[in-house]
Enzyme design. Structure first.
Site, PDB file in Angstrom:
ATOM      1  N   SER A   1      -3.497  16.350 -18.263  1.00 29.96           N
ATOM      2  CA  SER A   1      -4.198  17.586 -18.476  1.00 29.96           C
ATOM      3  C   SER A   1      -4.622  17.057 -19.916  1.00 29.96           C
ATOM      4  CB  SER A   1      -3.532  18.876 -18.513  1.00 29.96           C
ATOM      5  OG  SER A   1      -2.264  18.734 -19.357  1.00 29.96           O
TER       6      SER A   1
ATOM      7  N   HIS B   1       1.193  14.788 -11.067  1.00 24.48           N
ATOM      8  CA  HIS B   1       1.449  15.505 -12.453  1.00 24.48           C
ATOM      9  C   HIS B   1       1.027  16.800 -12.306  1.00 24.48           C
ATOM     10  CE1 HIS B   1       0.462  16.838 -16.359  1.00 24.48           C
ATOM     11  NE2 HIS B   1      -0.747  16.657 -16.405  1.00 24.48           N
TER      12      HIS B   1
ATOM     13  N   HIS C   1       8.726   9.385 -15.295  1.00 32.06           N
ATOM     14  CA  HIS C   1       7.907   9.707 -16.090  1.00 32.06           C
ATOM     15  C   HIS C   1       7.518   8.756 -16.563  1.00 32.06           C
ATOM     16  CE1 HIS C   1       5.905  11.699 -19.798  1.00 32.06           C
ATOM     17  NE2 HIS C   1       6.439  13.056 -19.141  1.00 32.06           N
TER      18      HIS C   1
ATOM     19  N   ARG D   1      12.668  19.527 -21.152  1.00 34.53           N
ATOM     20  CA  ARG D   1      12.254  20.473 -19.951  1.00 34.53           C
ATOM     21  C   ARG D   1      13.174  21.525 -19.221  1.00 34.53           C
ATOM     22  NH1 ARG D   1       6.364  18.860 -20.148  1.00 34.53           N
ATOM     23  NH2 ARG D   1       7.284  16.518 -18.824  1.00 34.53           N
TER      24      ARG D   1
ATOM     25  N   ASP E   1       9.081  19.362 -13.561  1.00 39.87           N
ATOM     26  CA  ASP E   1       9.089  19.834 -12.753  1.00 39.87           C
ATOM     27  C   ASP E   1       9.816  19.863 -11.634  1.00 39.87           C
ATOM     28  OD1 ASP E   1       6.122  20.587 -12.977  1.00 39.87           O
ATOM     29  OD2 ASP E   1       5.614  17.918 -13.407  1.00 39.87           O
TER      30      ASP E   1
HETATM   31  N1  CMX Z   1       9.754   7.952  -6.661  1.00 46.48           N
HETATM   32  C1  CMX Z   1       9.474   7.374  -6.050  1.00 46.48           C
HETATM   33  N2  CMX Z   1       8.831   5.964  -7.017  1.00 46.48           N
HETATM   34  C2  CMX Z   1       8.241   5.894  -8.242  1.00 46.48           C
HETATM   35  C3  CMX Z   1       8.955   7.352  -8.746  1.00 46.48           C
HETATM   36  C4  CMX Z   1       9.710   8.375  -7.779  1.00 46.48           C
HETATM   37  N3  CMX Z   1       9.686   9.853  -8.960  1.00 46.48           N
HETATM   38  N4  CMX Z   1       8.338   7.545 -10.280  1.00 46.48           N
HETATM   39  C5  CMX Z   1       7.838   6.211 -10.367  1.00 46.48           C
HETATM   40  N5  CMX Z   1       7.912   5.414  -8.793  1.00 46.48           N
HETATM   41  C6  CMX Z   1       7.272   4.318  -8.576  1.00 46.48           C
HETATM   42  C7  CMX Z   1       6.080   4.329  -9.073  1.00 46.48           C
HETATM   43  O1  CMX Z   1       5.044   4.713  -8.299  1.00 46.48           O
HETATM   44  C8  CMX Z   1       5.330   2.774  -9.372  1.00 46.48           C
HETATM   45  O2  CMX Z   1       5.352   2.282  -8.248  1.00 46.48           O
HETATM   46  P1  CMX Z   1       3.960   0.748  -7.989  1.00 46.48           P
HETATM   47  O3  CMX Z   1       4.482  -0.218  -8.843  1.00 46.48           O
HETATM   48  O4  CMX Z   1       4.158   0.846  -6.307  1.00 46.48           O
HETATM   49  O5  CMX Z   1       2.699   1.901  -8.774  1.00 46.48           O
HETATM   50  C9  CMX Z   1       6.641   2.106  -9.740  1.00 46.48           C
HETATM   51  O6  CMX Z   1       7.909   3.159  -9.594  1.00 46.48           O
HETATM   52  C10 CMX Z   1       6.957   2.339 -11.182  1.00 46.48           C
HETATM   53  O7  CMX Z   1       6.288   3.268 -11.995  1.00 46.48           O
HETATM   54  P2  CMX Z   1       6.617   4.333 -13.619  1.00 46.48           P
HETATM   55  O8  CMX Z   1       5.803   3.169 -14.289  1.00 46.48           O
HETATM   56  O9  CMX Z   1       7.691   3.891 -13.784  1.00 46.48           O
HETATM   57  O10 CMX Z   1       6.099   5.689 -13.243  1.00 46.48           O
HETATM   58  P3  CMX Z   1       4.802   5.581 -13.848  1.00 46.48           P
HETATM   59  O11 CMX Z   1       4.479   5.477 -15.230  1.00 46.48           O
HETATM   60  O12 CMX Z   1       3.082   4.833 -13.269  1.00 46.48           O
HETATM   61  O13 CMX Z   1       4.286   6.856 -13.350  1.00 46.48           O
HETATM   62  C11 CMX Z   1       4.711   9.120 -12.692  1.00 46.48           C
HETATM   63  C12 CMX Z   1       5.004   8.528 -13.366  1.00 46.48           C
HETATM   64  C13 CMX Z   1       5.851  10.220 -13.358  1.00 46.48           C
HETATM   65  C14 CMX Z   1       4.076   9.658 -12.253  1.00 46.48           C
HETATM   66  C15 CMX Z   1       5.964   8.767 -11.833  1.00 46.48           C
HETATM   67  O14 CMX Z   1       7.201   8.842 -12.147  1.00 46.48           O
HETATM   68  C16 CMX Z   1       5.952   9.614 -10.202  1.00 46.48           C
HETATM   69  O15 CMX Z   1       4.936   9.075  -9.251  1.00 46.48           O
HETATM   70  N6  CMX Z   1       6.589  10.616 -10.469  1.00 46.48           N
HETATM   71  C17 CMX Z   1       6.741  11.494  -9.273  1.00 46.48           C
HETATM   72  C18 CMX Z   1       5.702  13.245  -9.955  1.00 46.48           C
HETATM   73  C19 CMX Z   1       6.378  13.651 -10.877  1.00 46.48           C
HETATM   74  O16 CMX Z   1       7.274  14.607 -10.692  1.00 46.48           O
HETATM   75  N7  CMX Z   1       5.225  13.896 -11.632  1.00 46.48           N
HETATM   76  C20 CMX Z   1       5.441  14.414 -12.121  1.00 46.48           C
HETATM   77  C21 CMX Z   1       5.079  14.147 -13.784  1.00 46.48           C
HETATM   78  C22 CMX Z   1       5.497  15.339 -14.778  1.00 46.48           C
HETATM   79  C23 CMX Z   1       4.287  16.152 -14.788  1.00 46.48           C
HETATM   80  O17 CMX Z   1       3.348  15.335 -15.604  1.00 46.48           O
HETATM   81  O18 CMX Z   1       4.676  17.216 -14.965  1.00 46.48           O
END
Ligand code: CMX
Length: 440
Positions: A240, A270, A317, A326, A372
């Site tokens: 964002s 996000h 994250h 937070r 979140d």
């Molecule tokens: N559940 C399952 N798998 C997860 C995970 C979770 N909560 N968090 C990361 N992973 C996975 C990723 O999907 C990725 O998988 P692939 O290799 O198959 O693509 C792998 O672990 C490595 O990811 P990462 O480097 O740890 O995390 P990223 O920086 O790529 O992504 C985020 C960060 C937040 C998008 C991810 O942790 C996620 O999808 N979390 C769940 C959704 C969420 O809570 N989002 C809100 C974040 C805060 C906000 O912006 O509001």
């Protein structure tokens, strides 16, 4: 005493030579290299954005203008009889880096009141949208529909010096910030509460008035203040903030830019994750027939989610490598105000179980909860059970940070964004596995 705008201008004048000197004298200094994994993997960790509004340390979490969350809450002037500070004072802090006095804060409170009237055509527009449109769609449409009000766009068309860009960007940002709570509350009352909008109360501060327009009693005013401040800024690289900054870098005004940022916030990886957390938790409770789960049942549900190729919402994250402060801040609020609430207990149980499951799963670099994971519980407790609205609340808060950022972007003359792309063949070449390399 200087107004917020005068103080901001003084800060801008003091800051400009620092940026100019860095570019002119030290422009070739390297901040790091970019790897193939980073180019393909969402530019994770690539240092190519600058902001002084907030900084996110992977282990410590967010600092707003150098202050941790508890320090921020302690330092800012509080609304009499309330536990949390004026959002307006926080806006002053984000823009200037200075903690405002009560007098300076109240000046912003009055300034926002004078700017808060939402044009009738925004209401008309909202009413023409299908009622089952997602509230984020409504929120974004309302914001972009006000673009005709942009002072920046008008002054730019008239011909304005680059040095003055910050001024109308600041004006647009204040105008938007003052109106967003009313727009959000209008969407809520129209969509979920039988089309019964509640008129704004000009006696109240932003947080108090928001709670009033939502039709939710005290201490929801404090919940709103806490929520907006906690969600405001998380440095510049999140979707964002980055989307808002990127669009503004083309000298698009604050209305176009914020709407873009809000569209990014609406993604489930996000901001939408806060609604997903509640959806996930409730589905799980329904499957159990409403009974409190055991840790074993919870573990199984988490594994089922992971095994079906989905993410556990509210966990992980891109930058943080520990529990999001937070999350902790909201958990402390719950411990004080709703310690025995079953949903809070369940979220706490998830906190106990999910990190272990995610570690065992072995993919997520950060197995700890983000902002979140906790926020929906508080909203639900105070009667805001329509969880697809939660990201709009996030959006009102996030606007504080991204609008402060684009005001400073224009003050410091940050360039139009244009990173360079390469082709897959070029990456293979760089890796020594390209066609040319193979034929040697
Ligand atoms: N559940 C399952 N798998 C997860 C995970 C979770 N909560 N968090 C990361 N992973 C996975 C990723 O999907 C990725 O998988 P692939 O290799 O198959 O693509 C792998 O672990 C490595 O990811 P990462 O480097 O740890 O995390 P990223 O920086 O790529 O992504 C985020 C960060 C937040 C998008 C991810 O942790 C996620 O999808 N979390 C769940 C959704 C969420 O809570 N989002 C809100 C974040 C805060 C906000 O912006 O509001």
């Amino acid at each position: 005493m200087a107004t917020l705008k005068e103080t901001l201008f003084k800060k801008i004048q003091e800051h400009r030579p620092r940026t100019t000197r860095l570019v002119k004298e030290f422009g070739d200094v390297k901040l790091g290299d970019v790897t193939i994994a980073q180019a393909i993997g969402g530019a994770r960790g690539v240092k190519c954005l600058v902001t002084d509004i907030s900084y996110l340390d992977p282990m410590e979490g967010i600092r707003f203008r150098g202050m941790t969350i508890p320090e921020t809450f302690a330092a800012l002037p509080k609304v009499p009889g309330c536990d949390y500070p004026y959002v307006e004072g926080f806006w002053y802090l984000l823009l200037t880096g200075e903690v405002p006095t009560m007098e300076q804060t109240l000046e912003v409170v009055e300034d926002f009141k004078a700017r808060a009237q939402v044009p009738q055509y925004v209401i008309d527009l909202l009413r023409t949208l299908p009622r089952d449109s997602h509230p984020m769609t409504m929120f974004s449409a309302a914001i972009v529909s006000m673009q005709r009000e942009s002072i920046f766009a008008q002054k730019y068309a008239e011909g304005m010096s680059k040095m003055d860009y910050w001024d109308p960007m600041y004006e647009d940002s204040c105008n938007l910030m003052a109106k967003l709570p009313e727009i959000a509350a209008y969407i809520y009352r129209m969509k979920y509460k039988g089309d019964t909008p509640i008129a704004s109360n000009p006696e109240l501060d932003l947080g108090g008035n928001f709670a009033h327009m939502m039709g939710i009693d005290k201490p929801y005013d404090d919940v709103a203040r806490m929520y907006f401040i906690l969600h405001s800024d998380h440095e510049s690289g999140n979707v964002s903030a980055h989307a808002t900054h990127l669009v503004a870098s083309a000298l698009s005004d604050a209305y176009y830019s914020l709407s873009a940022g809000i569209n990014g916030l609406a993604g489930p990886l996000h901001g939408l994750a806060n609604q997903e957390v509640l959806g996930w938790t409730q589905d799980f409770m329904t499957k159990l027939g409403g009974k409190v789960p055991t840790e074993e049942e919870l573990k199984k549900a988490l594994w089922d989610t992971l095994n079906s190729g989905q993410v556990v919402p509210g966990y992980g994250h891109a930058v943080l490598r520990k529990t999001d402060p937070r999350y902790t801040s909201q958990m402390e609020f719950c411990e004080k105000n709703l310690p025995d609430y079953p949903l809070f207990k369940l979220v706490n149980m998830i906190y106990k179980v999910a990190p272990g499951v995610l570690m065992e799963h072995g993919k997520a670099k950060n197995p700890w909860p983000n902002v979140d994971a906790q926020s929906g519980v508080i909203q639900w407790y105070y009667g805001l059970t329509e969880y697809d609205f939660y990201t709009v609340l996030f959006g009102v808060g996030r606007a504080l940070g991204v609008l402060a950022n684009i005001t400073w972007d224009r003050a410091l003359g940050y360039a139009i964004e244009r990173p360079k792309s390469v082709t897959t063949a070029m990456l293979e070449e760089a890796a020594g596995i390209g066609q040319k390399a193979a034929s040697n």
